[in-house]
Design a protein around this motif. Sequence first.
Motif, short mmCIF file in Angstrom:
data_model
loop_
_atom_site.label_atom_id
_atom_site.label_comp_id
_atom_site.label_asym_id
_atom_site.label_seq_id
_atom_site.Cartn_x
_atom_site.Cartn_y
_atom_site.Cartn_z
N VAL A 82 2.87 -12.24 0.29
CA VAL A 82 3.87 -11.65 1.17
C VAL A 82 4.55 -10.51 0.42
CG1 VAL A 82 6.04 -12.00 2.41
CG2 VAL A 82 4.29 -13.77 2.45
N ILE A 83 4.52 -9.32 1.00
CA ILE A 83 5.24 -8.17 0.43
C ILE A 83 6.67 -8.22 0.95
CG2 ILE A 83 5.34 -5.66 0.22
CD1 ILE A 83 2.34 -5.59 0.74
N ALA A 84 7.62 -8.55 0.06
CA ALA A 84 9.01 -8.69 0.47
C ALA A 84 9.79 -7.39 0.30
CB ALA A 84 9.69 -9.80 -0.34
N GLU A 85 9.43 -6.61 -0.74
CA GLU A 85 10.13 -5.35 -1.00
C GLU A 85 9.13 -4.29 -1.43
OE1 GLU A 85 13.20 -5.75 -3.88
OE2 GLU A 85 14.31 -7.30 -2.79
N ALA A 86 9.50 -3.05 -1.15
CA ALA A 86 8.75 -1.90 -1.65
C ALA A 86 9.76 -0.86 -2.09
CB ALA A 86 7.83 -1.34 -0.56
N GLY A 87 9.59 -0.37 -3.30
CA GLY A 87 10.58 0.58 -3.81
C GLY A 87 11.95 -0.04 -3.93
N GLN A 88 12.01 -1.36 -4.16
CA GLN A 88 13.24 -2.14 -4.31
C GLN A 88 14.10 -2.14 -3.04
OE1 GLN A 88 14.41 -0.30 -8.25
NE2 GLN A 88 14.51 -2.45 -8.84
N GLU A 89 13.43 -2.01 -1.89
CA GLU A 89 14.08 -2.13 -0.59
C GLU A 89 13.24 -3.08 0.28
OE1 GLU A 89 15.32 1.39 1.43
OE2 GLU A 89 15.69 2.50 -0.42
N GLN A 90 13.92 -3.86 1.09
CA GLN A 90 13.22 -4.82 1.94
C GLN A 90 12.33 -4.12 2.95
OE1 GLN A 90 16.09 -7.44 3.74
NE2 GLN A 90 16.17 -8.78 1.94
N VAL A 91 11.21 -4.77 3.26
CA VAL A 91 10.31 -4.27 4.30
C VAL A 91 10.07 -5.39 5.30
CG1 VAL A 91 9.17 -2.56 2.85
CG2 VAL A 91 8.29 -4.88 2.90
N THR A 92 10.08 -5.05 6.57
CA THR A 92 9.81 -6.02 7.63
C THR A 92 8.62 -5.62 8.49
OG1 THR A 92 11.39 -4.93 9.10
CG2 THR A 92 12.22 -6.72 7.74
N GLY A 93 8.19 -4.38 8.34
CA GLY A 93 7.06 -3.90 9.11
C GLY A 93 6.26 -2.90 8.32
N ALA A 94 5.07 -2.58 8.83
CA ALA A 94 4.20 -1.63 8.14
C ALA A 94 4.85 -0.26 8.02
CB ALA A 94 2.87 -1.52 8.89
N ALA A 95 5.67 0.11 9.02
CA ALA A 95 6.34 1.41 8.97
C ALA A 95 7.30 1.48 7.79
CB ALA A 95 7.08 1.66 10.28
N ASP A 96 7.98 0.37 7.51
CA ASP A 96 8.88 0.34 6.35
C ASP A 96 8.11 0.59 5.06
OD1 ASP A 96 10.99 -0.24 8.04
OD2 ASP A 96 10.82 -2.41 7.74
N LEU A 97 6.96 -0.07 4.94
CA LEU A 97 6.15 0.09 3.74
C LEU A 97 5.67 1.54 3.60
CD1 LEU A 97 4.65 -1.00 1.29
CD2 LEU A 97 2.82 -1.77 2.82
N GLN A 98 5.22 2.12 4.70
CA GLN A 98 4.75 3.49 4.66
C GLN A 98 5.88 4.45 4.29
OE1 GLN A 98 1.31 4.28 5.24
NE2 GLN A 98 2.12 6.04 4.12
N ASP A 99 7.08 4.19 4.82
CA ASP A 99 8.24 5.04 4.49
C ASP A 99 8.57 4.97 3.00
OD1 ASP A 99 8.45 5.82 7.10
OD2 ASP A 99 10.08 4.42 7.59
N ARG A 100 8.51 3.76 2.43
CA ARG A 100 8.82 3.62 1.01
C ARG A 100 7.78 4.34 0.15
NH1 ARG A 100 12.18 1.62 3.61
NH2 ARG A 100 12.82 3.79 3.37
N ILE A 101 6.52 4.29 0.58
CA ILE A 101 5.47 4.98 -0.16
C ILE A 101 5.69 6.48 -0.12
CG2 ILE A 101 3.00 5.52 -0.14
CD1 ILE A 101 2.49 2.65 0.79
N GLU A 102 6.00 7.00 1.03
CA GLU A 102 6.23 8.44 1.15
C GLU A 102 7.45 8.87 0.35
OE1 GLU A 102 6.52 9.23 5.30
OE2 GLU A 102 4.39 8.82 5.71
N ALA A 103 8.48 8.04 0.32
CA ALA A 103 9.67 8.37 -0.46
C ALA A 103 9.35 8.41 -1.95
CB ALA A 103 10.78 7.36 -0.19
N ALA A 104 8.52 7.48 -2.41
CA ALA A 104 8.13 7.47 -3.81
C ALA A 104 7.30 8.71 -4.15
CB ALA A 104 7.34 6.19 -4.13
N GLN A 105 6.40 9.09 -3.25
CA GLN A 105 5.59 10.29 -3.47
C GLN A 105 6.45 11.53 -3.49
OE1 GLN A 105 2.88 9.66 -0.19
NE2 GLN A 105 1.24 8.88 -1.54
N ASP A 106 7.42 11.63 -2.59
CA ASP A 106 8.33 12.78 -2.57
C ASP A 106 9.16 12.88 -3.85
OD1 ASP A 106 7.38 13.38 -0.07
OD2 ASP A 106 9.06 12.46 1.01
#
Length: 473
Positions: free
Chosen positions: A425-449
């Motif tokens: 279970v992926i609970a956090e991405a980029g040290q922020e909670q994720v509840t949906g795939a969109a959250d995970l994608q947003d965290r990935i894009e923020a890390a890339q930026d």
Amino acid sequence: MRRLTTALMLGTAMIVTPAVTAQAAPETFAPLAEQISDSVVNITTSTTVAARQDGPMMPQIPEGSPFEDFFRDFMDRNQGPSQPRRSQALGSGFVISEDGYIVTNNHVIEGADEINIEFFNGEELPAEIIGTDPKTDIALLKVTSEAPLQPVPFGDSNDAAVGDWVMAMGNPLGQGFSVSAGIVSARNRALSGTYDDYIQTDAAINRGNSGGPLFNMDGEVVGVNTAILSPNGGSIGIGFAMSSNVVTKVVDQLREFGETRRGWLGVRIQDVTDDIAESIGLEQASGALITDVPEGPAMEAGIEAGDVIVSFNEQPVEDTRGLVRRVGDAPVGETVPVTVYRDGEQIDLDVTLGRREEAEAVPASAEVDAPEEAQEEDILGITVAPLTDEMREQLGLESGQDGLAVTDVAQDSEAYEKGVRAGDVIAEAGQEQVTGAADLQDRIEAAQDAGRRSILLLIRREGDPRFLALPLE
């Protein structure tokens, strides 16, 4: 002594390297063996092994057979219900006080009904258990003697350098008092225990040496012989002795309380790897990364999951092993300063330590296939779906637990190489909670930026949280 000096002439200048000094091997170990022999003991334990409740099996004889009565009478007469029997085990130990305290391994006396101590002069005395510590495999015994016993002192195991001569004494294979010698082969070895700090030696250690002392050349105990690495059960020159600096702390607590009392911080931790350090902006891959903060001292002090403990009690923290040992050595109830790295800053907190408790049993879980109604998406080779109540039940999660269920992982992906598996279970991405795939994608894009080459994920598996840095390239 032999002194080696190397010089190199360059023009009119002479460069002299530092002198290298080597200590010659002792001509004999006899004086040391004689000095410590009265302090080392053989230990014999007796244990009652319970009888089998079901008794021997009756041969299968056809009913009405003329041999039926014969076999029943034979079994009753000659092989009745099995009786309790006595089992014996051997080990070693050493005296640490004139009034009869003796140190050995916990596994030597574990489960024993009777413990008998034999001294070098042939005297035998019964012993009682004062306390044990399975985590370090140390036990403290006590005998009552009319005359004062001859103790040996503990030395500072930190002074035992690789290459130093050491001597072991004990009861190998029940052969009685035997001496072997060798050198310190390595330091700070860990086997499987939380508080492991073993001295590795090539001095011959065999079964029966367990609990015996490892001496330096000054007759001080620098380790307690505990384990060997061997494919055949005999010594091949790879033995391990728990360092005296660990043993002395345990013995002091067993002597005072009859049990150990270690400090407890109340966090789950993991080491900081290079890619994790890069993903959170930490300059060096050091410290202890907190994966979970259950109710306890750390939570009360404001420590959070995702923090990195970089200093404990004003001492730098290199890794999780060092932190665990330092916390365990700290007094229960003491308030200590703790520095954590969080969101690019160092935060100083004060934590009042509790007493370490046994970890609770982790509920079993199973890999999960997402229900058809849960929408799956593939991100960086990981197929994820929002958690449903059915998934939470299958994974042993609490009701209302948020996150993304991993339903599949491409075997050629970086995620698979990093250990992500279906059922996680992926609970956090980029040290922020994720509840949906969109959250995970947003965290990935923020890390890339932000120019990150990886993103930090908090993964839960069978209730156990851990962080991993997933490459984005």
